[in-house]
Design a protein around this motif. Structure first.
Motif, PDB file in Angstrom:
ATOM      1  N   GLY A 137       0.775  -1.383  -0.127  1.00 30.14           N
ATOM      2  CA  GLY A 137      -0.142  -0.039   0.584  1.00 30.14           C
ATOM      3  C   GLY A 137       0.623   1.381  -0.016  1.00 30.14           C
ATOM      4  N   THR A 138       0.717   2.447   1.580  1.00 32.12           N
ATOM      5  CA  THR A 138       1.592   3.342   0.882  1.00 32.12           C
ATOM      6  C   THR A 138       2.289   3.034   2.097  1.00 32.12           C
ATOM      7  OG1 THR A 138       0.211   3.870   2.938  1.00 32.12           O
ATOM      8  CG2 THR A 138      -0.667   4.881   0.543  1.00 32.12           C
ATOM      9  N   LYS A 139       2.724   2.040   2.727  1.00 28.83           N
ATOM     10  CA  LYS A 139       4.094   1.739   3.704  1.00 28.83           C
ATOM     11  C   LYS A 139       5.412   0.996   3.285  1.00 28.83           C
ATOM     12  CE  LYS A 139       1.134   0.722   7.794  1.00 28.83           C
ATOM     13  NZ  LYS A 139       1.751   1.937   8.828  1.00 28.83           N
ATOM     14  N   PRO A 140       6.350   2.112   3.428  1.00 30.91           N
ATOM     15  CA  PRO A 140       7.108   2.004   3.460  1.00 30.91           C
ATOM     16  C   PRO A 140       7.737   0.342   4.491  1.00 30.91           C
ATOM     17  CG  PRO A 140       7.433   3.473   3.985  1.00 30.91           C
ATOM     18  CD  PRO A 140       6.459   3.222   4.219  1.00 30.91           C
ATOM     19  N   VAL A 141       7.903  -1.003   3.415  1.00 33.74           N
ATOM     20  CA  VAL A 141       8.679  -2.321   4.100  1.00 33.74           C
ATOM     21  C   VAL A 141      10.150  -3.296   3.378  1.00 33.74           C
ATOM     22  CG1 VAL A 141       5.881  -2.777   4.345  1.00 33.74           C
ATOM     23  CG2 VAL A 141       7.408  -3.904   2.425  1.00 33.74           C
ATOM     24  N   VAL A 142      10.406  -4.242   4.812  1.00 35.24           N
ATOM     25  CA  VAL A 142      11.093  -5.022   3.943  1.00 35.24           C
ATOM     26  C   VAL A 142      10.176  -6.470   4.054  1.00 35.24           C
ATOM     27  CG1 VAL A 142      13.091  -5.943   4.671  1.00 35.24           C
ATOM     28  CG2 VAL A 142      13.401  -3.561   5.665  1.00 35.24           C
ATOM     29  N   LYS A 143      10.779  -7.534   2.378  1.00 36.38           N
ATOM     30  CA  LYS A 143      10.172  -8.074   2.519  1.00 36.38           C
ATOM     31  C   LYS A 143      11.346  -9.144   3.028  1.00 36.38           C
ATOM     32  CE  LYS A 143       6.753  -6.833  -1.023  1.00 36.38           C
ATOM     33  NZ  LYS A 143       6.222  -6.705  -1.858  1.00 36.38           N
ATOM     34  N   PHE A 144      11.437 -10.514   3.149  1.00 34.49           N
ATOM     35  CA  PHE A 144      12.681 -11.413   2.839  1.00 34.49           C
ATOM     36  C   PHE A 144      11.677 -12.815   3.031  1.00 34.49           C
ATOM     37  CE2 PHE A 144      11.413 -10.144   7.692  1.00 34.49           C
ATOM     38  CZ  PHE A 144      11.157 -11.406   8.056  1.00 34.49           C
ATOM     39  N   ARG A 145      11.798 -13.866   3.077  1.00 34.33           N
ATOM     40  CA  ARG A 145      11.725 -15.295   2.936  1.00 34.33           C
ATOM     41  C   ARG A 145      12.664 -15.976   4.218  1.00 34.33           C
ATOM     42  NH1 ARG A 145       9.383 -16.045  -1.981  1.00 34.33           N
ATOM     43  NH2 ARG A 145       9.381 -14.149  -3.624  1.00 34.33           N
ATOM     44  N   ASP A 146      11.929 -17.188   4.378  1.00 32.67           N
ATOM     45  CA  ASP A 146      13.046 -18.059   5.266  1.00 32.67           C
ATOM     46  C   ASP A 146      13.493 -19.756   5.041  1.00 32.67           C
ATOM     47  OD1 ASP A 146      10.741 -19.880   6.063  1.00 32.67           O
ATOM     48  OD2 ASP A 146      10.078 -17.642   5.595  1.00 32.67           O
ATOM     49  N   ASP A 147      13.954 -19.546   5.343  1.00 34.44           N
ATOM     50  CA  ASP A 147      13.636 -21.879   5.556  1.00 34.44           C
ATOM     51  C   ASP A 147      13.270 -22.395   5.874  1.00 34.44           C
ATOM     52  OD1 ASP A 147      15.712 -21.078   7.580  1.00 34.44           O
ATOM     53  OD2 ASP A 147      17.631 -21.353   6.866  1.00 34.44           O
ATOM     54  N   LEU A 148      12.498 -21.875   6.427  1.00 32.06           N
ATOM     55  CA  LEU A 148      11.558 -22.852   7.922  1.00 32.06           C
ATOM     56  C   LEU A 148      10.800 -23.353   7.310  1.00 32.06           C
ATOM     57  CD1 LEU A 148      11.839 -19.772  10.678  1.00 32.06           C
ATOM     58  CD2 LEU A 148      13.109 -21.926  10.537  1.00 32.06           C
ATOM     59  N   VAL A 149       9.780 -23.530   5.916  1.00 31.47           N
ATOM     60  CA  VAL A 149       8.620 -23.471   5.982  1.00 31.47           C
ATOM     61  C   VAL A 149       9.014 -24.549   4.653  1.00 31.47           C
ATOM     62  CG1 VAL A 149       7.458 -21.857   4.988  1.00 31.47           C
ATOM     63  CG2 VAL A 149       8.903 -22.170   3.486  1.00 31.47           C
ATOM     64  N   ALA A 150       8.065 -26.286   5.077  1.00 33.15           N
ATOM     65  CA  ALA A 150       8.676 -27.219   4.023  1.00 33.15           C
ATOM     66  C   ALA A 150       9.085 -26.712   2.742  1.00 33.15           C
ATOM     67  CB  ALA A 150       7.049 -28.140   4.368  1.00 33.15           C
ATOM     68  N   LYS A 151       9.439 -28.419   2.244  1.00 32.60           N
ATOM     69  CA  LYS A 151       9.779 -28.156   0.689  1.00 32.60           C
ATOM     70  C   LYS A 151       8.435 -27.840  -0.139  1.00 32.60           C
ATOM     71  CE  LYS A 151      13.721 -30.056   0.729  1.00 32.60           C
ATOM     72  NZ  LYS A 151      14.411 -32.068   0.293  1.00 32.60           N
ATOM     73  N   ASN A 152       7.550 -28.609   0.401  1.00 35.86           N
ATOM     74  CA  ASN A 152       6.161 -28.136  -0.535  1.00 35.86           C
ATOM     75  C   ASN A 152       5.382 -26.782  -0.110  1.00 35.86           C
ATOM     76  OD1 ASN A 152       5.204 -29.319   2.052  1.00 35.86           O
ATOM     77  ND2 ASN A 152       3.523 -30.460   1.432  1.00 35.86           N
ATOM     78  N   GLN A 153       5.349 -25.985   0.168  1.00 37.27           N
ATOM     79  CA  GLN A 153       4.960 -25.098   1.274  1.00 37.27           C
ATOM     80  C   GLN A 153       5.799 -23.500   0.631  1.00 37.27           C
ATOM     81  OE1 GLN A 153       4.717 -25.707   5.295  1.00 37.27           O
ATOM     82  NE2 GLN A 153       3.017 -24.929   4.891  1.00 37.27           N
ATOM     83  N   ALA A 154       5.679 -22.368   0.318  1.00 37.12           N
ATOM     84  CA  ALA A 154       6.178 -21.072   0.413  1.00 37.12           C
ATOM     85  C   ALA A 154       5.667 -19.899   1.310  1.00 37.12           C
ATOM     86  CB  ALA A 154       6.097 -20.455  -1.256  1.00 37.12           C
ATOM     87  N   SER A 155       6.866 -18.859   1.661  1.00 39.56           N
ATOM     88  CA  SER A 155       6.493 -18.289   2.954  1.00 39.56           C
ATOM     89  C   SER A 155       6.552 -16.391   1.889  1.00 39.56           C
ATOM     90  CB  SER A 155       6.788 -18.370   3.680  1.00 39.56           C
ATOM     91  OG  SER A 155       8.303 -18.298   3.562  1.00 39.56           O
ATOM     92  N   CYS A 156       6.207 -15.645   2.506  1.00 37.53           N
ATOM     93  CA  CYS A 156       6.833 -14.121   2.414  1.00 37.53           C
ATOM     94  C   CYS A 156       6.789 -13.964   3.292  1.00 37.53           C
ATOM     95  CB  CYS A 156       6.101 -13.802   0.486  1.00 37.53           C
ATOM     96  SG  CYS A 156       6.989 -12.027   0.976  1.00 37.53           S
ATOM     97  N   THR A 157       7.455 -12.837   4.093  1.00 40.00           N
ATOM     98  CA  THR A 157       6.764 -11.906   5.502  1.00 40.00           C
ATOM     99  C   THR A 157       7.868 -10.358   4.913  1.00 40.00           C
ATOM    100  OG1 THR A 157       7.175 -13.638   6.898  1.00 40.00           O
ATOM    101  CG2 THR A 157       7.639 -11.548   7.747  1.00 40.00           C
TER     102      THR A 157
END
Length: 201
Positions: A137-157
């Protein structure tokens, strides 16, 4: 709904700490604790043990902004099921003292973490990677991924700074043998953009 490696109950269904989260950083707050369940210590302040206990107290958690206070009107603009709201869910990010709230959209889960973390706390975590600046939206953010999810999943924070510290918003997709129809970060941005007006400054 199974969302990760470590088994916990999230959103009323079986799930793991690979569920979700959201966020990064802005205001540095001394005494915040971020020791992960895997033993990774993200803290840099002295007397971390006693301060961790203080942050993990009911009083400290209650003082944090409550993500479950987001109005249903805002939630109704997303794909999330309003009735799936679950306070104090255990998501992917092992953040001690965080105040959390989670929702489900069937194909993915969405969790918001309210914390006192600083940007450096997040960047030092060895489980987080692929940092990139952006906006939701209008908020500045930092996006990142991680190695905590299983191989058959995807994540984003995505993380952004507030008056109290960092707020994390995280998406974790449902386990699947097929690639998701859209990237997890696209799902996150689309979902979170509808909630910007209800988030703390």
């Amino acid at each position: 709904m199974n969302r990760g490696k470590r088994g916990t109950v999230v959103l009323g269904r079986p799930m793991t700490t690979a569920a979700f989260a959201v966020a990064v950083c802005g205001l540095a707050v001394t005494g915040c604790s971020t020791t992960s369940a895997s033993g990774v210590d993200m803290r840099t302040t002295p007397n971390s043990v006693s301060k961790s206990a203080q942050l993990d107290s009911p009083e400290a958690r209650t003082a944090l902004w409550n993500p479950c206070n987001i109005p249903n009107a805002a939630m109704g603009q997303t794909d999330l099921e309003i009735d799936s709201e679950e306070p104090d869910v255990v998501g992917m990010l092992p953040l001690e003292g965080a105040r959390t709230c989670g929702w489900s959209a069937g194909t993915y889960d969405f969790v918001i973490y309210s914390t006192t973390l600083s940007p450096s706390d997040v960047h030092r975590n060895p489980h987080f990677r692929d940092f990139a600046g952006g906006t939701v939206g209008t908020k500045p953010v930092v996006k990142f991924r991680d190695d905590l999810v299983a191989k058959n999943q995807a994540s984003c924070t995505a993380a952004f700074a507030t008056y109290q510290g960092e707020i994390f918003m995280s998406v974790v997709t449902a386990p699947s043998t097929k690639p998701p129809k859209e990237d997890a970060c696209v799902t996150l941005e689309r979902t979170a953009s509808s909630l910007v007006s209800a988030l703390p400054k």
